[in-house]
Write an enzyme that holds these catalytic residues in place. Sequence first.
Site, PDB file in Angstrom:
ATOM      1  N   LYS A   1       0.865  -1.181   0.000  1.00  0.00           N
ATOM      2  CA  LYS A   1       0.000   0.000   0.000  1.00  0.00           C
ATOM      3  C   LYS A   1       0.898   1.226   0.000  1.00  0.00           C
ATOM      4  O   LYS A   1       1.993   1.208   0.573  1.00  0.00           O
ATOM      5  CB  LYS A   1      -0.859   0.008   1.267  1.00  0.00           C
ATOM      6  CG  LYS A   1      -2.047   0.913   1.207  1.00  0.00           C
ATOM      7  CD  LYS A   1      -3.261   0.215   0.623  1.00  0.00           C
ATOM      8  CE  LYS A   1      -4.447   1.131   0.515  1.00  0.00           C
ATOM      9  NZ  LYS A   1      -5.622   0.448  -0.043  1.00  0.00           N
TER      10      LYS A   1
ATOM     11  N   GLY B   1     -21.341   6.320   4.833  1.00  0.00           N
ATOM     12  CA  GLY B   1     -20.470   6.765   3.737  1.00  0.00           C
ATOM     13  C   GLY B   1     -21.095   6.483   2.389  1.00  0.00           C
ATOM     14  O   GLY B   1     -21.372   5.340   2.047  1.00  0.00           O
TER      15      GLY B   1
ATOM     16  N   GLY C   1     -19.696   7.452  -0.650  1.00  0.00           N
ATOM     17  CA  GLY C   1     -18.660   7.849  -1.607  1.00  0.00           C
ATOM     18  C   GLY C   1     -18.684   6.945  -2.822  1.00  0.00           C
ATOM     19  O   GLY C   1     -19.733   6.412  -3.214  1.00  0.00           O
TER      20      GLY C   1
ATOM     21  N   VAL D   1     -17.678   3.901  -3.432  1.00  0.00           N
ATOM     22  CA  VAL D   1     -18.209   2.553  -3.235  1.00  0.00           C
ATOM     23  C   VAL D   1     -19.613   2.602  -2.637  1.00  0.00           C
ATOM     24  O   VAL D   1     -20.534   1.919  -3.102  1.00  0.00           O
ATOM     25  CB  VAL D   1     -17.289   1.717  -2.308  1.00  0.00           C
ATOM     26  CG1 VAL D   1     -17.860   0.309  -2.149  1.00  0.00           C
ATOM     27  CG2 VAL D   1     -15.872   1.647  -2.856  1.00  0.00           C
TER      28      VAL D   1
HETATM   29  P1  NAD Z   1     -14.649   7.843  -0.907  1.00  0.00           P
HETATM   30  O1  NAD Z   1     -13.684   8.813  -0.362  1.00  0.00           O
HETATM   31  O2  NAD Z   1     -15.157   8.012  -2.303  1.00  0.00           O
HETATM   32  O3  NAD Z   1     -15.950   7.756   0.035  1.00  0.00           O
HETATM   33  C1  NAD Z   1     -15.917   7.853   1.420  1.00  0.00           C
HETATM   34  C2  NAD Z   1     -17.203   8.580   1.834  1.00  0.00           C
HETATM   35  O4  NAD Z   1     -17.300   8.535   3.247  1.00  0.00           O
HETATM   36  C3  NAD Z   1     -17.223  10.040   1.428  1.00  0.00           C
HETATM   37  O5  NAD Z   1     -18.454  10.335   0.807  1.00  0.00           O
HETATM   38  C4  NAD Z   1     -17.053  10.791   2.748  1.00  0.00           C
HETATM   39  O6  NAD Z   1     -17.702  12.042   2.746  1.00  0.00           O
HETATM   40  C5  NAD Z   1     -17.703   9.815   3.702  1.00  0.00           C
HETATM   41  N1  NAD Z   1     -17.278   9.938   5.089  1.00  0.00           N
HETATM   42  C6  NAD Z   1     -16.042  10.199   5.600  1.00  0.00           C
HETATM   43  N2  NAD Z   1     -16.059  10.186   6.938  1.00  0.00           N
HETATM   44  C7  NAD Z   1     -17.336   9.885   7.289  1.00  0.00           C
HETATM   45  C8  NAD Z   1     -17.991   9.708   8.534  1.00  0.00           C
HETATM   46  N3  NAD Z   1     -17.345   9.838   9.698  1.00  0.00           N
HETATM   47  N4  NAD Z   1     -19.308   9.399   8.529  1.00  0.00           N
HETATM   48  C9  NAD Z   1     -19.967   9.268   7.360  1.00  0.00           C
HETATM   49  N5  NAD Z   1     -19.400   9.421   6.143  1.00  0.00           N
HETATM   50  C10 NAD Z   1     -18.106   9.737   6.120  1.00  0.00           C
HETATM   51  O7  NAD Z   1     -13.976   6.402  -0.718  1.00  0.00           O
HETATM   52  P2  NAD Z   1     -14.395   5.016  -1.368  1.00  0.00           P
HETATM   53  O8  NAD Z   1     -13.524   4.756  -2.543  1.00  0.00           O
HETATM   54  O9  NAD Z   1     -15.879   4.949  -1.510  1.00  0.00           O
HETATM   55  O10 NAD Z   1     -13.905   4.014  -0.233  1.00  0.00           O
HETATM   56  C11 NAD Z   1     -14.645   3.858   0.972  1.00  0.00           C
HETATM   57  C12 NAD Z   1     -13.924   2.865   1.862  1.00  0.00           C
HETATM   58  O11 NAD Z   1     -13.815   1.610   1.180  1.00  0.00           O
HETATM   59  C13 NAD Z   1     -12.486   3.251   2.234  1.00  0.00           C
HETATM   60  O12 NAD Z   1     -12.204   2.799   3.518  1.00  0.00           O
HETATM   61  C14 NAD Z   1     -11.636   2.486   1.223  1.00  0.00           C
HETATM   62  O13 NAD Z   1     -10.340   2.211   1.705  1.00  0.00           O
HETATM   63  C15 NAD Z   1     -12.443   1.222   1.108  1.00  0.00           C
HETATM   64  N6  NAD Z   1     -12.217   0.516  -0.153  1.00  0.00           N
HETATM   65  C16 NAD Z   1     -12.455   1.128  -1.340  1.00  0.00           C
HETATM   66  C17 NAD Z   1     -12.255   0.431  -2.519  1.00  0.00           C
HETATM   67  C18 NAD Z   1     -12.544   1.056  -3.858  1.00  0.00           C
HETATM   68  O14 NAD Z   1     -12.644   0.322  -4.859  1.00  0.00           O
HETATM   69  N7  NAD Z   1     -12.736   2.367  -3.941  1.00  0.00           N
HETATM   70  C19 NAD Z   1     -11.803  -0.893  -2.490  1.00  0.00           C
HETATM   71  C20 NAD Z   1     -11.591  -1.502  -1.250  1.00  0.00           C
HETATM   72  C21 NAD Z   1     -11.803  -0.786  -0.087  1.00  0.00           C
END
Ligand code: NAD
Length: 347
Positions: free
Chosen positions: A79, A179, A181, A183
Site C-alpha cells: 500500500k 459513507g 462515496g 463505493v
Molecule cells: P470515498 O472517499 O469516495 O468515500 C468515502 C465517503 O465517506 C465520502 O463520501 C465521505 O464524505 C464519507 N465519510 C467520511 N467520513 C465519514 C464519517 N465519519 N461518517 C460518514 N461518512 C463519512 O472512498 P471510497 O472509494 O468509496 O472508499 C470507501 C472505503 O472503502 C475506504 O475505507 C476504502 O479504503 C475502502 N475501499 C475502497 C475500494 C474502492 O474500490 N474504492 C476498495 C476496497 C476498499
Amino acid sequence: SLFGLPEQPAHERVLLTTDPATGLQAILAVHSTARGPAFGGCRFWHYDSDLAALHDALRLSQGMSLKNALADLPFGGGKAVILKPRGDFDRDALFAAFGRAVQSLRGSYITAEDVGTTTTDMRGVRAITPYVSGIPRDGAFGGDPSPKTAWGVFVAIQAGARHVLGRPSLDGVRVALQGLGAVGWHLAEFLHQAGARLVVTDVDAAKVERAVVQFGAQAAPVNEILAADVDVLAPCALGAALNAQTVPVIRARIVAGAANNQLATPADGDALQQRGICYLPDYLVNAGGIISVAREYRGEGDEAAVMAEVGRIAERVEELLDRVRVAGTTPARVADDWARAKLVQTS
Ligand code: NAD
C-alpha cells in the site's frame, strides 16, 4: 515494533520518500511478495502526524496481503500513503514524483486508486512507471474499481442475509450505510434495486439528500448511523468504525462493508461475536476492486468475467461461515487464519 508503533505487522520493505520540489511525502509499504508483486492502492490523505500515516500504511498493506491471498490473486500485499500537503501544490507534479518512487521499487509494488486518488492521478503515474493499474483503456477492460468493490460487498450482504437472517432475498431487508462515496453510492444503488430499505449518512449532506430522493433512503445523523435499527450495517467510510465505543450500540445482526480496517483491534471482533453480531471481514468482502485492477494489470478477462469472479465473494462468505461453525471462533479470526495459510501458497 517498528518506531514504537504498537502491534506493527512485519514488512518486507518500507520506503519513506520525500521530494522537496513537489512537496511529495510518501510511504510505500511492501508487506509480502510471497504470492507475487505487492499490489495495493495509494491513499492521499491528511494525517494528524507522520506516525499516524505510517501506522495506516502498514496496517493497510498487511490487509492487502490477506485480501489478495483470500481472493486467490497471484499478488502479495502493499500500500502507498501520500501525506496530502497543507498548502498549494501541483497535483500532476506530485503524482509524477510518486510515480518515480513506485518505479524505484522496480515492480515489487504495483499501485492503483484508493481514498483520495483518481483515475487521472493514476494516468499521470502511468506516464512514469508501468507498475500501476486502475486506468480506463480504450476498448479494453479496466478503470475505476469502486463499482466492482460495491458488487462484492453487495453479494456478501446477500450471502450473509441468507445464512444469518434466513432471508432468501434482500427485499425489505434494512441496511444502514455509513459513507456514500465511490463505493457506498454504487452499493446503495445495488441494494435499492434489490428492494432493501436504506438508512444512510455521510459527512457530505448533499450526498445524503441525493440518496433520499433517488433511493427513498432515510437520512441519519453521522453520529447515529452505527446504532440504527437495521438488519445490516455497511461501514463504507474510513477505518476503525468498530471499536470499544461503537460495538456496544450496534443493533444490526450483520456488519459487512467496504471500509478497510473496520475493526480497531482484534478484540472488537470478539466483542461483536459476543453480542451475536456477525462481522464479515472487510478484506474478504471488499476484494472486488483489487480483483478488477489485478485482472486489468494482467490484461486478463473482460467486464462479465471480472463481475463473475467478484461474485464468487459470496461463495467465500458461505465457506467462511461454515468454517466459523466448525472452529467455534469468530469470522475475523477464521478469515485471518485462512488468509495467512494462503499467504505462503502461490495460486
Ligand atoms: P470515498 O472517499 O469516495 O468515500 C468515502 C465517503 O465517506 C465520502 O463520501 C465521505 O464524505 C464519507 N465519510 C467520511 N467520513 C465519514 C464519517 N465519519 N461518517 C460518514 N461518512 C463519512 O472512498 P471510497 O472509494 O468509496 O472508499 C470507501 C472505503 O472503502 C475506504 O475505507 C476504502 O479504503 C475502502 N475501499 C475502497 C475500494 C474502492 O474500490 N474504492 C476498495 C476496497 C476498499
